[in-house]
Design a protein around this motif. Structure first.
Motif, PDB file in Angstrom:
ATOM      1  N   GLY A   1       0.812  -1.212   0.000  1.00  0.00           N
ATOM      2  CA  GLY A   1       0.000   0.000   0.000  1.00  0.00           C
ATOM      3  C   GLY A   1       0.845   1.262   0.000  1.00  0.00           C
ATOM      4  N   GLU A   2       1.914   1.251   0.763  1.00  0.00           N
ATOM      5  CA  GLU A   2       2.821   2.398   0.804  1.00  0.00           C
ATOM      6  C   GLU A   2       3.572   2.521  -0.515  1.00  0.00           C
ATOM      7  OE1 GLU A   2       3.242   1.829   5.588  1.00  0.00           O
ATOM      8  OE2 GLU A   2       4.845   1.118   4.286  1.00  0.00           O
TER       9      GLU A   2
ATOM     10  N   ASP B   1       2.363   1.747  -3.357  1.00  0.00           N
ATOM     11  CA  ASP B   1       1.394   2.319  -4.301  1.00  0.00           C
ATOM     12  C   ASP B   1       1.350   3.844  -4.210  1.00  0.00           C
ATOM     13  OD1 ASP B   1       0.704  -0.187  -5.270  1.00  0.00           O
ATOM     14  OD2 ASP B   1      -1.119  -0.336  -4.051  1.00  0.00           O
ATOM     15  N   VAL B   2       1.409   4.382  -3.004  1.00  0.00           N
ATOM     16  CA  VAL B   2       1.366   5.842  -2.831  1.00  0.00           C
ATOM     17  C   VAL B   2       2.609   6.482  -3.448  1.00  0.00           C
ATOM     18  CG1 VAL B   2       1.404   7.742  -1.156  1.00  0.00           C
ATOM     19  CG2 VAL B   2      -0.071   5.755  -0.762  1.00  0.00           C
TER      20      VAL B   2
ATOM     21  N   SER C   1      -5.947   9.645  -3.334  1.00  0.00           N
ATOM     22  CA  SER C   1      -7.060   8.795  -2.883  1.00  0.00           C
ATOM     23  C   SER C   1      -7.875   8.290  -4.059  1.00  0.00           C
ATOM     24  CB  SER C   1      -7.983   9.568  -1.928  1.00  0.00           C
ATOM     25  OG  SER C   1      -7.326   9.850  -0.731  1.00  0.00           O
TER      26      SER C   1
ATOM     27  N   LEU D   1      -5.864   5.662  -6.104  1.00  0.00           N
ATOM     28  CA  LEU D   1      -5.656   4.401  -5.385  1.00  0.00           C
ATOM     29  C   LEU D   1      -6.949   3.814  -4.823  1.00  0.00           C
ATOM     30  CD1 LEU D   1      -2.371   5.418  -3.549  1.00  0.00           C
ATOM     31  CD2 LEU D   1      -2.602   4.000  -5.596  1.00  0.00           C
TER      32      LEU D   1
ATOM     33  N   LEU E   1      -8.832   4.801  -2.340  1.00  0.00           N
ATOM     34  CA  LEU E   1      -8.744   4.758  -0.881  1.00  0.00           C
ATOM     35  C   LEU E   1      -9.617   5.844  -0.279  1.00  0.00           C
ATOM     36  CD1 LEU E   1      -4.954   4.463  -0.034  1.00  0.00           C
ATOM     37  CD2 LEU E   1      -6.719   2.841   0.570  1.00  0.00           C
ATOM     38  N   THR E   2     -10.092   5.605   0.927  1.00  0.00           N
ATOM     39  CA  THR E   2     -10.782   6.660   1.659  1.00  0.00           C
ATOM     40  C   THR E   2      -9.752   7.698   2.088  1.00  0.00           C
ATOM     41  OG1 THR E   2     -10.465   5.622   3.817  1.00  0.00           O
ATOM     42  CG2 THR E   2     -12.464   5.002   2.567  1.00  0.00           C
ATOM     43  N   THR E   3     -10.212   8.882   2.409  1.00  0.00           N
ATOM     44  CA  THR E   3      -9.277   9.912   2.867  1.00  0.00           C
ATOM     45  C   THR E   3      -8.618   9.498   4.181  1.00  0.00           C
ATOM     46  OG1 THR E   3     -11.123  11.103   3.871  1.00  0.00           O
ATOM     47  CG2 THR E   3     -10.417  11.835   1.687  1.00  0.00           C
TER      48      THR E   3
ATOM     49  N   GLY F   1      -7.891   6.384   5.130  1.00  0.00           N
ATOM     50  CA  GLY F   1      -6.861   5.402   4.782  1.00  0.00           C
ATOM     51  C   GLY F   1      -5.636   6.063   4.187  1.00  0.00           C
ATOM     52  N   MET F   2      -5.870   7.079   3.362  1.00  0.00           N
ATOM     53  CA  MET F   2      -4.760   7.798   2.747  1.00  0.00           C
ATOM     54  C   MET F   2      -3.971   8.561   3.792  1.00  0.00           C
ATOM     55  SD  MET F   2      -2.919   8.545   0.200  1.00  0.00           S
ATOM     56  CE  MET F   2      -3.861   7.747  -1.069  1.00  0.00           C
TER      57      MET F   2
ATOM     58  N   ARG G   1      -1.463   6.337   5.574  1.00  0.00           N
ATOM     59  CA  ARG G   1      -0.289   6.020   4.738  1.00  0.00           C
ATOM     60  C   ARG G   1       0.619   7.226   4.602  1.00  0.00           C
ATOM     61  NH1 ARG G   1      -2.631   2.248  -0.217  1.00  0.00           N
ATOM     62  NH2 ARG G   1      -3.621   0.726   1.154  1.00  0.00           N
TER      63      ARG G   1
END
Length: 165
Positions: free
Chosen positions: A57-58, A60-61, A80, A83, A85-87, A89-90, A93
């Motif tokens: 996941g990291e 991916d960012v 977000s 990817l 992702l919810t804010t 979750g972002m 990360r």
């Protein structure tokens, strides 16, 4: 097909055929293998990226920032959306990656309420190494296929994915 070329999914579909011969288990055969492949390559990628101190996941960012091109800057909202992702979750990360020195957050000069996320030099060096290592892991996973088989598989998976809701 010889017994030596059968796998666990063949065993599962054979069991279903024995108890429910009326069922067409072809979809189960396809998706059972896709799930198992996804798990196996996911584990391999976790191990590969773990060597760099980051999770998938990291990765991916930081990779999304890298692929965006210079100046390697996006808003948290753009990240977000890219990817999925919810804010919340972002934010988690970004906090971890900023603490590790791989990216930094600064106020957006065009929006007083917004932020910009930028990859650091350390993050740029790390992601370039990690993406190279990840591609080696993925290439190794495909080693049992000929180049034309990889192209065929890519096309079939693209077609399958395009038909998904």
């Amino acid at each position: 097909m010889t017994d030596a070329s059968k796998d666990a999914v063949d065993a599962i579909t054979a069991q279903w055929h024995a108890v429910r011969p009326d069922l067409n288990t072809d979809p189960m055969a396809v998706f059972g293998r896709i799930y198992r492949i996804a798990k196996a390559i996911g584990d391999a990628m976790d191990e590969t990226y773990g060597r760099f101190g980051i999770s998938r996941g990291e990765f991916d960012v930081v990779a999304t920032l890298r692929r965006s091109g210079a100046p390697y800057t996006l808003s948290p909202r753009q990240l977000s959306a890219t990817l999925m992702l919810t804010t919340g979750g972002m934010t988690g990360r970004l906090d971890k990656l900023e603490k590790a020195g791989l990216l930094c957050r600064k106020p957006d000069p065009h929006d007083r309420r917004g932020l910009q996320v930028t990859i650091t030099e350390r993050g740029l060096a790390l992601i370039d190494e990690a993406v190279t290592a990840g591609l080696v892991t993925q290439r190794d996973a495909l080693a049992g296929l000929a180049e034309d088989e990889v192209e065929t598989l890519t096309g079939l998976l693209r077609k399958l994915l395009s038909g998904m809701p």
